[in-house]
Design a protein around this motif. Structure first.
Motif, mmCIF file in Angstrom:
data_model
loop_
_atom_site.group_PDB
_atom_site.id
_atom_site.type_symbol
_atom_site.label_atom_id
_atom_site.label_comp_id
_atom_site.label_asym_id
_atom_site.label_seq_id
_atom_site.Cartn_x
_atom_site.Cartn_y
_atom_site.Cartn_z
ATOM 1 N N UNK A 125 0.823 -1.219 0.000
ATOM 2 C CA UNK A 125 0.000 0.000 0.000
ATOM 3 C C UNK A 125 0.856 1.267 0.000
ATOM 4 N N UNK A 126 2.036 1.219 0.631
ATOM 5 C CA UNK A 126 2.925 2.375 0.621
ATOM 6 C C UNK A 126 3.485 2.618 -0.789
ATOM 7 N N UNK A 127 3.820 1.538 -1.473
ATOM 8 C CA UNK A 127 4.338 1.647 -2.837
ATOM 9 C C UNK A 127 3.247 2.167 -3.767
ATOM 10 N N UNK A 128 2.013 1.687 -3.602
ATOM 11 C CA UNK A 128 0.897 2.157 -4.422
ATOM 12 C C UNK A 128 0.625 3.640 -4.170
ATOM 13 N N UNK A 129 0.772 4.077 -2.927
ATOM 14 C CA UNK A 129 0.580 5.501 -2.609
ATOM 15 C C UNK A 129 1.589 6.366 -3.366
ATOM 16 N N UNK A 130 2.840 5.899 -3.461
ATOM 17 C CA UNK A 130 3.859 6.658 -4.180
ATOM 18 C C UNK A 130 3.544 6.708 -5.672
ATOM 19 N N UNK A 131 3.053 5.591 -6.216
ATOM 20 C CA UNK A 131 2.682 5.560 -7.638
ATOM 21 C C UNK A 131 1.523 6.512 -7.901
ATOM 22 N N UNK A 132 0.558 6.563 -6.999
ATOM 23 C CA UNK A 132 -0.576 7.474 -7.158
ATOM 24 C C UNK A 132 -0.131 8.931 -7.054
ATOM 25 N N UNK A 133 0.805 9.215 -6.152
ATOM 26 C CA UNK A 133 1.305 10.579 -6.005
ATOM 27 C C UNK A 133 1.957 11.043 -7.299
ATOM 28 N N UNK A 134 2.757 10.177 -7.917
ATOM 29 C CA UNK A 134 3.407 10.537 -9.180
ATOM 30 C C UNK A 134 2.378 10.791 -10.270
ATOM 31 N N UNK A 135 1.330 9.989 -10.274
ATOM 32 C CA UNK A 135 0.273 10.170 -11.268
ATOM 33 C C UNK A 135 -0.438 11.512 -11.056
ATOM 34 N N UNK A 136 -0.672 11.882 -9.810
ATOM 35 C CA UNK A 136 -1.318 13.159 -9.496
ATOM 36 C C UNK A 136 -0.458 14.338 -9.933
ATOM 37 N N UNK A 137 0.852 14.243 -9.697
ATOM 38 C CA UNK A 137 1.755 15.326 -10.094
ATOM 39 C C UNK A 137 1.722 15.518 -11.605
ATOM 40 N N UNK A 138 1.806 14.404 -12.332
ATOM 41 C CA UNK A 138 1.793 14.472 -13.787
ATOM 42 C C UNK A 138 0.490 15.098 -14.282
ATOM 43 N N UNK A 139 -0.640 14.688 -13.687
ATOM 44 C CA UNK A 139 -1.944 15.218 -14.084
ATOM 45 C C UNK A 139 -2.028 16.717 -13.827
ATOM 46 N N UNK A 140 -1.555 17.175 -12.663
ATOM 47 C CA UNK A 140 -1.602 18.600 -12.326
ATOM 48 C C UNK A 140 -0.756 19.418 -13.280
ATOM 49 N N UNK A 141 0.393 18.881 -13.701
ATOM 50 C CA UNK A 141 1.240 19.591 -14.654
ATOM 51 C C UNK A 141 0.549 19.729 -16.004
ATOM 52 N N UNK A 142 -0.299 18.760 -16.352
ATOM 53 C CA UNK A 142 -1.052 18.813 -17.602
ATOM 54 C C UNK A 142 -2.235 19.772 -17.522
ATOM 55 N N UNK A 143 -2.608 20.156 -16.296
ATOM 56 C CA UNK A 143 -3.788 21.001 -16.111
ATOM 57 C C UNK A 143 -5.027 20.204 -15.755
ATOM 58 N N UNK A 144 -4.842 18.946 -15.366
ATOM 59 C CA UNK A 144 -5.973 18.084 -15.034
ATOM 60 C C UNK A 144 -6.259 18.037 -13.550
ATOM 61 N N UNK A 145 -7.462 17.604 -13.216
ATOM 62 C CA UNK A 145 -7.817 17.435 -11.802
ATOM 63 C C UNK A 145 -8.523 16.105 -11.532
ATOM 64 N N UNK A 146 -8.523 15.230 -12.544
ATOM 65 C CA UNK A 146 -9.219 13.950 -12.412
ATOM 66 C C UNK A 146 -8.489 12.906 -13.257
ATOM 67 N N UNK A 147 -8.232 11.727 -12.665
ATOM 68 C CA UNK A 147 -7.547 10.653 -13.392
ATOM 69 C C UNK A 147 -8.361 9.369 -13.271
ATOM 70 N N UNK A 148 -8.693 8.813 -14.418
ATOM 71 C CA UNK A 148 -9.383 7.524 -14.457
ATOM 72 C C UNK A 148 -8.345 6.436 -14.710
ATOM 73 N N UNK A 149 -8.210 5.517 -13.755
ATOM 74 C CA UNK A 149 -7.203 4.451 -13.855
ATOM 75 C C UNK A 149 -7.636 3.411 -14.886
ATOM 76 N N UNK A 150 -6.782 3.199 -15.883
ATOM 77 C CA UNK A 150 -7.068 2.218 -16.928
ATOM 78 C C UNK A 150 -6.248 0.950 -16.765
ATOM 79 N N UNK A 151 -5.162 1.032 -16.014
ATOM 80 C CA UNK A 151 -4.326 -0.134 -15.781
ATOM 81 C C UNK A 151 -3.705 -0.030 -14.399
#
Length: 278
Positions: A125-151
């Motif tokens: 769960x700690x590793x998954x939290x880090x993966x989610x944090x990276x995904x959030x950072x990438x989304x915010x840099x793109x100008x997004x505020x919502x991410x739908x997990x596809x994989x």
């Protein structure tokens, strides 16, 4: 002249009268005069005046409906989305596994991240939290505020050995998602904000590789020279040149306010977000 004025006034009154005889659906990007047929948990169904064909729009994309009776029905913003004004507000990015929660919103593009445990004993769960944090950072840099997990792939730590040699594989989490924005940038408002300027100076640059959990942010004076602005499928793009990114000729506007706008681009797996002074 009096006859022309009378005809013009009659036309405007006629249009107003016709508009009053129909319902109006207000989405994030348009106003639709129509006859509302049905409101379901997911859709607003409607027909254009004089037609029987049923059209649909996702409720997520609807701000309000003004019925011909004058009654208004306001649709609350998605409970699953928060405001992300810039990349520093990445914690406000929402991650969802439900496809219907992103229906009707603006698709910005795909993002992925991978995280590994520091040792064999790192909790999944700690590793998954880090993966989610990276995904959030990438989304915010793109100008997004919502991410739908596809994989979503995760492997727990494992070890094996032979001939007195021991091997181990750390816990790992790999996420891929589609980034969305619940707000559509208005090209006319952006043009009005920057006026007739064609050259802008950066005040801050940020980059992110997706292999760390922090953004590299540093002062910058890179010059952006604007040639044109276009909007396509809801995405706002600047065509021009940027110092330090000579092979790139287009940069997407991620966000803007009264004083600054942020542009986004990718290069060799690295995401860049540049803050420009208006």
């Amino acid at each position: 002249m009096k006859t022309l004025a009378f005809l013009l006034t009659s036309f405007l009154l006629s249009v107003s009268f016709c508009m009053a005889q129909v319902d109006t659906v207000y989405t994030h990007t348009s106003k639709i005069p129509c006859v509302v047929k049905e409101i379901t948990p997911e859709f607003v169904k409607y027909s254009f005046p004089g037609e029987e064909l049923i059209n649909t729009v996702y409720k997520n994309a609807v701000q309000k409906i003004v019925f011909k009776s004058g009654r208004e029905e306001i649709f609350a913003p998605s409970a699953h989305s928060k405001k992300v004004a810039n990349l520093h507000a990445f914690e406000n990015v929402t991650i969802t596994l439900e496809k219907n929660e992103v229906n009707g919103f603006l698709k910005l593009g795909e993002a992925s991240s991978i995280a590994q445990g520091n040792t064999m004993f790192s909790a999944l769960n700690q590793v998954e939290d880090r993966a989610q944090k990276r995904l959030k950072i990438f989304a915010a840099m793109m100008g997004g505020n919502l991410v739908y997990i596809t994989q979503n792939e995760a492997t727990k730590a494992s070890s094996w050995g032979s001939n007195n040699v021991r091997y181990s594989k750390p816990t790992e989490s790999f996420l891929t998602g589609m980034v969305y924005s619940t707000d559509v940038l208005d090209i006319n408002k952006f043009k009005a904000r920057i006026g007739g300027k064609t050259e802008f100076s950066a005040v801050e640059s940020a980059n992110f590789t997706g292999t760390t959990t922090s953004i590299r942010v540093y002062p910058s004076k890179r010059i952006l020279k604007l040639r044109s602005i276009k909007e396509e499928n809801g995405l706002l793009t600047i065509e021009g040149s940027l110092e330090g990114a000579s092979k790139h000729k287009a940069f997407r506007v991620a966000s803007f306010d009264e004083e600054f706008f942020h542009i986004f681009y990718e290069d060799k797996g690295t995401a860049y977000n540049i803050k420009m002074k208006i």
